[in-house]
Scaffold this active site. Structure first.
Site, short mmCIF file in Angstrom:
data_model
loop_
_atom_site.label_atom_id
_atom_site.label_comp_id
_atom_site.label_asym_id
_atom_site.label_seq_id
_atom_site.Cartn_x
_atom_site.Cartn_y
_atom_site.Cartn_z
N TYR A 136 0.82 -1.21 0.00
CA TYR A 136 0.00 0.00 0.00
C TYR A 136 0.86 1.27 0.00
O TYR A 136 0.38 2.34 0.31
CB TYR A 136 -0.90 0.04 1.24
CG TYR A 136 -2.14 -0.84 1.17
CD1 TYR A 136 -2.06 -2.19 0.83
CD2 TYR A 136 -3.40 -0.32 1.47
CE1 TYR A 136 -3.18 -2.99 0.79
CE2 TYR A 136 -4.53 -1.11 1.44
CZ TYR A 136 -4.42 -2.45 1.09
OH TYR A 136 -5.54 -3.25 1.06
N LYS A 186 5.44 -14.68 1.52
CA LYS A 186 5.40 -15.49 0.30
C LYS A 186 6.83 -15.55 -0.20
O LYS A 186 7.14 -15.20 -1.34
CB LYS A 186 4.44 -14.84 -0.71
CG LYS A 186 4.21 -15.66 -1.98
CD LYS A 186 3.54 -17.01 -1.76
CE LYS A 186 3.53 -17.79 -3.06
NZ LYS A 186 3.16 -19.21 -2.88
N ASP A 219 -0.59 -18.45 0.92
CA ASP A 219 -1.55 -19.40 0.33
C ASP A 219 -1.88 -20.52 1.32
O ASP A 219 -3.05 -20.87 1.53
CB ASP A 219 -1.03 -19.95 -1.01
CG ASP A 219 0.43 -20.39 -0.99
OD1 ASP A 219 1.11 -20.18 0.04
OD2 ASP A 219 0.90 -20.96 -1.99
N ASP A 243 -4.82 -7.64 4.74
CA ASP A 243 -6.15 -7.21 4.26
C ASP A 243 -6.96 -8.42 3.81
O ASP A 243 -8.12 -8.59 4.20
CB ASP A 243 -5.97 -6.22 3.10
CG ASP A 243 -7.30 -5.83 2.49
OD1 ASP A 243 -8.20 -5.45 3.25
OD2 ASP A 243 -7.43 -5.92 1.25
N ASP A 247 -10.43 -10.46 5.76
CA ASP A 247 -11.76 -10.73 5.21
C ASP A 247 -12.09 -12.22 5.36
O ASP A 247 -13.23 -12.59 5.65
CB ASP A 247 -11.86 -10.33 3.72
CG ASP A 247 -12.60 -9.00 3.54
OD1 ASP A 247 -12.37 -8.08 4.36
OD2 ASP A 247 -13.42 -8.88 2.60
C1 IPM Z 1 -9.88 -2.57 4.91
C2 IPM Z 1 -10.34 -2.08 3.57
C3 IPM Z 1 -9.39 -1.04 3.02
C4 IPM Z 1 -8.01 -1.64 2.95
C5 IPM Z 1 -9.80 -0.50 1.65
C6 IPM Z 1 -11.18 0.08 1.70
C7 IPM Z 1 -8.79 0.47 1.10
O1 IPM Z 1 -10.49 -3.16 2.68
O2 IPM Z 1 -9.74 -1.75 5.83
O3 IPM Z 1 -9.64 -3.77 5.06
O4 IPM Z 1 -7.68 -2.34 1.98
O5 IPM Z 1 -7.23 -1.42 3.86
MN MN Z 2 -10.12 -5.09 3.58
#
Ligand code: IPM
Ligand code: MN
Length: 349
Positions: A136, A186, A219, A243, A247
């Site tokens: 990032y 990785k 992975d 990130d 999720d």
């Molecule tokens: C998160 C989100 C953000 C990230 C996006 C919205 C830029 O997905 O906080 O996980 O990737 O950090």
């Molecule tokens: Mn995210």
């Protein structure tokens, strides 16, 4: 004298406003019960704000926020009117970087009464995501745009200072929990940055003999979080890997509505920011059906960071009392207001 905390609220877009409101109601109730003061200022910075002003936040937005003790953020993004690459780079990402909120802490466990998609529910993972550099970093460019010769470059930047501080943070967390750290890279494919990350992990491990360290590739880690999440304690990963894994973590804990997150500046040289992992969810915005639990849990992380650990514990306990009574455990089961009311009632009772 009573402690008084000054909070900056950025409800942002979509369901961000609904869940921030819920989180603030619970936080205010905690303040009344535990005897500390709260004052808050709400900033309308969002994609709506962009449409009227041409910017996500004012030029001195960072300086305005710097004076607060903490920031509570709902969600940023409304892709139908502002491209995500504009809205996120105009608000969320610059705050994380400017305030050195390099540790993004995301807890993944099943709340009582919540059934996740996995057969084995007994996991308790703390994901520590690097939050200021790596993939990032924003270093790159495009040339020959729109032609057949087009090139796009986006360089992930890993500094020794950045890698060392996030790993140290992870080791400290592991030490305070079950004593195990898994570092995710990785390095079989990425032979510079990820091998470097592995080396720093090995170097630092010597300073934490009480922590056992494993290394895993991203992975394999994705598979492990589904097949054997119980084996995991603290998981440290780079910005993008963290990130993605968080999720996945949200999914195994029952969904994004349960996924809390804290963007921490551990040295406290600037405010930290607390936000649920879910986004603005345009499809359900404004309908009073968003699950506020992720935002309320994030507010509990905020109270903990501010030093109000008893209040933080009470908020988390109240969330779990509500979920153990079957409130808010599945999408569509209860309204945002009903879930908030159940948490508030549990705080009082
Ligand atoms: C998160 C989100 C953000 C990230 C996006 C919205 C830029 O997905 O906080 O996980 O990737 O950090
Ligand atoms: Mn995210």
């Amino acid at each position: 004298m009573m402690d008084e905390y000054r909070l900056a609220l950025i409800p942002g877009d979509g369901i961000g406003t609904e869940v921030t409101d819920a989180a603030m109601r619970v936080t205010s109730a905690a303040a009344a019960r535990f005897g500390f003061g709260l004052s808050s200022e709400t900033f309308p910075w969002s994609c709506d704000h962009y449409r009227t002003t041409g910017e996500m936040m004012p030029g001195d937005g960072i300086e305005i926020l710097r004076g607060f003790d903490a920031i509570l953020l709902g969600a940023v993004g409304w892709p139908a009117s502002v491209p995500d690459s504009v809205s996120l780079h105009g608000l969320l990402l610059p705050i994380r970087k400017a305030f050195n909120q390099y540790a993004n802490i995301r807890p993944h466990r099943l709340l009582k009464g919540v059934e996740g998609p996995l057969r084995s529910g007994g996991f308790d993972i703390l994901c520590v995501r690097e939050n200021t550099e790596g993939e990032y970093s924003g270093a790159g460019g495009r040339v020959h745009q729109g032609t057949g010769n087009e090139v796009a470059v986006e360089t992930a930047i890993f500094t020794r200072a950045g890698v060392e501080r996030i790993l140290r943070f992870g080791f400290e967390q592991a030490r305070a929990r079950r004593g195990h750290l898994t570092s995710v890279t990785k390095s079989n494919a990425q032979k510079y940055s990820m091998v470097f990350w592995d080396e720093v992990t090995e170097e630092l491990a010597a300073d934490y003999p009480d922590v056992t360290v494993s290394r895993m590739h991203i992975d394999a880690m994705a598979a492990k979080m589904v097949m054997a999440p119980r084996d995991l304690d603290v998981v440290v990963a780079s910005n993008l890997f963290g990130d993605i894994l968080t999720d996945l973590g949200a999914a195994i804990q029952g969904g994004l509505g349960f996924a809390a997150s804290a963007n921490i500046n551990p040295e406290r040289t600037a405010p930290s920011m607390f936000e649920p992992v879910h986004g603005s969810a345009p499809d359900i915005a404004g309908r009073n059906i968003a699950n506020p639990i992720a935002a309320i849990w994030s507010a509990a992380q905020m109270l903990d960071h501010l030093g109000e650990s008893e209040a933080a514990g009470a908020v988390l306990a109240a969330i779990e009392t509500a979920t153990s009574r079957g409130i808010g455990t599945r999408p569509g089961l209860n309204t945002t207001d009903e879930i908030t009311a159940a948490v508030l009632a549990a705080m009082e009772g």
